[in-house]
Design a protein around this motif. Structure first.
Motif, PDB file in Angstrom:
ATOM      1  N   LYS A   1      -9.330   6.361  -1.649  1.00  0.00           N
ATOM      2  CA  LYS A   1      -8.581   5.093  -2.393  1.00  0.00           C
ATOM      3  C   LYS A   1      -8.841   5.108  -4.015  1.00  0.00           C
ATOM      4  CE  LYS A   1      -8.553   0.111  -2.149  1.00  0.00           C
ATOM      5  NZ  LYS A   1      -9.150  -1.213  -1.964  1.00  0.00           N
TER       6      LYS A   1
ATOM      7  N   GLU B   1      -2.044  -1.004  -3.943  1.00  0.00           N
ATOM      8  CA  GLU B   1      -3.068  -0.279  -3.444  1.00  0.00           C
ATOM      9  C   GLU B   1      -2.718   1.081  -3.081  1.00  0.00           C
ATOM     10  OE1 GLU B   1      -5.965  -1.831  -2.197  1.00  0.00           O
ATOM     11  OE2 GLU B   1      -5.703  -3.226  -3.344  1.00  0.00           O
TER      12      GLU B   1
ATOM     13  N   GLU C   1       0.681  -1.122  -0.083  1.00  0.00           N
ATOM     14  CA  GLU C   1       0.060   0.046   0.006  1.00  0.00           C
ATOM     15  C   GLU C   1       0.758   1.308   0.089  1.00  0.00           C
ATOM     16  OE1 GLU C   1      -2.370  -0.394   3.493  1.00  0.00           O
ATOM     17  OE2 GLU C   1      -3.476  -2.075   2.692  1.00  0.00           O
TER      18      GLU C   1
END
Length: 165
Positions: free
Chosen positions: A163, A119, A82
């Protein structure tokens, strides 16, 4: 600190050095930053925190030799790596241009390629509509609100977590 070097046309994104902090403070003073965000000692402390961390980055964005922005965040190495962007700012001169979205795309491509990040997250203050719009135009969606996360000079503000979808 992660070593980052991204080039896009005449724009270079690279690690902040301690000697850059005064220029960064001046850049931040040109915008309507919240009081307390532009303090040089606080900037130096944030720089040192990033400098000693293996997973954090604090980057300057330069067009030619002129500082036009900053970027701060971290990578979390997990099953799905991430990238968290805590702070992204471009000079007011580029506010109504497509440069913010282009640089976000370049950043995503770089971290995907160099660190296998899959991510992507960004956080912003709820009241910073322009900043939220840059993230939305880059394919990000608000996924969570954290009430009263920021406390700057006694003023409490919500944080929006976004996101990449």
């Amino acid at each position: 600190m992660l070593d980052v070097k991204i080039e896009y046309k005449d724009i270079k994104i690279s690690n902040v050095q301690e000697k850059d902090l005064v220029s960064i403070q001046k850049l931040m003073n040109r915008k309507d930053f919240l009081e307390g965000e532009t303090n040089l000692e606080d900037l130096r402390e944030r720089f040192l925190e990033s400098y000693i961390s293996q997973c954090e980055f604090f980057l300057k964005i330069e067009k030619g030799s002129i500082l036009i922005g900053i970027l701060k965040g971290r990578i979390e190495f997990k099953n799905e790596n991430e990238l968290w962007i805590w702070y992204f700012y471009l000079s007011e001169v580029y506010k109504n241009t497509s440069l913010g979205g282009i640089l976000i795309k370049e950043i995503i491509e770089y971290f995907s390629r160099e660190y296998d990040v899959t991510e992507f997250f960004a956080r912003t203050i709820k009241n910073e509509i322009e900043n939220m719009n840059i993230w939305k135009s880059a394919g990000y969606k608000a996924i969570r609100i954290v009430k009263n996360f920021y406390d700057i000079d006694g003023k409490h503000m919500d944080m929006i977590i976004m996101k990449k979808i």
